[in-house]
Write a protein that holds these residues in place. Structure first.
Motif, PDB file in Angstrom:
ATOM      1  N   LEU A 181     -46.838  -6.738 -31.764  1.00  0.00           N
ATOM      2  CA  LEU A 181     -47.944  -6.563 -32.717  1.00  0.00           C
ATOM      3  C   LEU A 181     -48.417  -5.119 -32.780  1.00  0.00           C
ATOM      4  O   LEU A 181     -48.670  -4.578 -33.854  1.00  0.00           O
ATOM      5  CB  LEU A 181     -49.130  -7.475 -32.365  1.00  0.00           C
ATOM      6  N   THR A 182     -48.539  -4.480 -31.605  1.00  0.00           N
ATOM      7  CA  THR A 182     -49.088  -3.131 -31.556  1.00  0.00           C
ATOM      8  C   THR A 182     -48.019  -2.040 -31.497  1.00  0.00           C
ATOM      9  O   THR A 182     -48.310  -0.882 -31.745  1.00  0.00           O
ATOM     10  CB  THR A 182     -49.998  -2.958 -30.325  1.00  0.00           C
ATOM     11  N   GLY A 183     -46.786  -2.420 -31.109  1.00  0.00           N
ATOM     12  CA  GLY A 183     -45.723  -1.439 -30.943  1.00  0.00           C
ATOM     13  C   GLY A 183     -45.756  -0.772 -29.585  1.00  0.00           C
ATOM     14  O   GLY A 183     -44.861   0.006 -29.247  1.00  0.00           O
ATOM     15  N   GLU A 184     -46.783  -1.056 -28.776  1.00  0.00           N
ATOM     16  CA  GLU A 184     -46.890  -0.469 -27.444  1.00  0.00           C
ATOM     17  C   GLU A 184     -45.704  -0.922 -26.606  1.00  0.00           C
ATOM     18  O   GLU A 184     -45.252  -2.057 -26.695  1.00  0.00           O
ATOM     19  CB  GLU A 184     -48.202  -0.920 -26.798  1.00  0.00           C
ATOM     20  N   GLU A 185     -45.174  -0.015 -25.758  1.00  0.00           N
ATOM     21  CA  GLU A 185     -44.023  -0.301 -24.911  1.00  0.00           C
ATOM     22  C   GLU A 185     -44.289   0.185 -23.505  1.00  0.00           C
ATOM     23  O   GLU A 185     -45.118   1.064 -23.283  1.00  0.00           O
ATOM     24  CB  GLU A 185     -42.768   0.401 -25.440  1.00  0.00           C
ATOM     25  N   GLY A 186     -43.552  -0.375 -22.542  1.00  0.00           N
ATOM     26  CA  GLY A 186     -43.687   0.082 -21.178  1.00  0.00           C
ATOM     27  C   GLY A 186     -42.591  -0.465 -20.291  1.00  0.00           C
ATOM     28  O   GLY A 186     -41.707  -1.182 -20.745  1.00  0.00           O
ATOM     29  N   GLU A 187     -42.692  -0.110 -19.014  1.00  0.00           N
ATOM     30  CA  GLU A 187     -41.722  -0.554 -18.014  1.00  0.00           C
ATOM     31  C   GLU A 187     -42.396  -1.503 -17.050  1.00  0.00           C
ATOM     32  O   GLU A 187     -43.603  -1.429 -16.824  1.00  0.00           O
ATOM     33  CB  GLU A 187     -41.163   0.646 -17.247  1.00  0.00           C
ATOM     34  N   GLY A 188     -41.592  -2.372 -16.443  1.00  0.00           N
ATOM     35  CA  GLY A 188     -42.104  -3.296 -15.439  1.00  0.00           C
ATOM     36  C   GLY A 188     -42.737  -4.530 -16.051  1.00  0.00           C
ATOM     37  O   GLY A 188     -42.716  -4.730 -17.263  1.00  0.00           O
ATOM     38  N   LEU A 189     -43.311  -5.342 -15.184  1.00  0.00           N
ATOM     39  CA  LEU A 189     -43.985  -6.560 -15.627  1.00  0.00           C
ATOM     40  C   LEU A 189     -45.450  -6.264 -15.900  1.00  0.00           C
ATOM     41  O   LEU A 189     -46.092  -5.542 -15.146  1.00  0.00           O
ATOM     42  CB  LEU A 189     -43.901  -7.638 -14.539  1.00  0.00           C
ATOM     43  N   LEU A 190     -45.967  -6.821 -16.961  1.00  0.00           N
ATOM     44  CA  LEU A 190     -47.400  -6.732 -17.229  1.00  0.00           C
ATOM     45  C   LEU A 190     -48.105  -7.809 -16.413  1.00  0.00           C
ATOM     46  O   LEU A 190     -47.641  -8.930 -16.355  1.00  0.00           O
ATOM     47  CB  LEU A 190     -47.666  -6.971 -18.720  1.00  0.00           C
ATOM     48  N   ARG A 191     -49.206  -7.472 -15.839  1.00  0.00           N
ATOM     49  CA  ARG A 191     -49.970  -8.454 -15.055  1.00  0.00           C
ATOM     50  C   ARG A 191     -51.380  -8.514 -15.580  1.00  0.00           C
ATOM     51  O   ARG A 191     -51.902  -7.659 -16.156  1.00  0.00           O
ATOM     52  CB  ARG A 191     -49.956  -8.079 -13.594  1.00  0.00           C
TER      53      ARG A 191
END
Length: 129
Positions: A119-129
């Motif tokens: 929805l936002t296009g935000e990206e990252g690494e690892g698991l979101l908690r």
């Protein structure tokens, strides 16, 4: 292909209830105890068994890339098993963020995990908690 082992957790008598009162009590217990079953439903241990069976079959095939689509409990269980998380601490499973717009990409060899919020296009690494 649809696979019945990847259907969402069976909430039994709590299915369709709002997350308050007795339903909230069961949800809170499930976060602390993977063996906690909803009345006439399943536990995370039941999901783990189904997911393990699915993954055993999946890895017996010679596949390069696979897309698996599931719901919250299934997605948490898949990620925890693929990453070999220590489930003696239930939070390692129950606190993985699997909100609807979050898509995870996992390399099963390197265990590298990336995510994207569709929805936002935000990206990252690892698991979101």
């Amino acid at each position: 292909e649809k696979d019945k082992r990847l259907v969402e957790m069976e909430f039994g008598l709590m299915d369709g209830k709002s997350e308050e009162g007795e339903a909230k009590e069961h949800l809170d217990k499930r976060k602390k105890d993977l063996s906690h079953k909803f009345p006439e439903g399943e536990s995370y241990e039941d999901l783990i068994e189904r997911v393990d069976d699915f993954l055993k079959d999946l890895f017996s095939e010679d596949l390069e890339k696979v897309l698996v689509v599931g719901h919250g409990g299934i997605n948490r269980t898949l990620l925890s098993r693929l990453l070999k998380l220590d489930l003696s601490n239930p939070e390692n499973l129950t606190h993985i963020n699997v909100d609807n717009p979050i898509v995870y990409s996992l390399d099963t060899e390197t265990k590298e995990v990336n995510w994207k919020n569709t929805l936002t296009g935000e990206e990252g690494e690892g698991l979101l908690r």
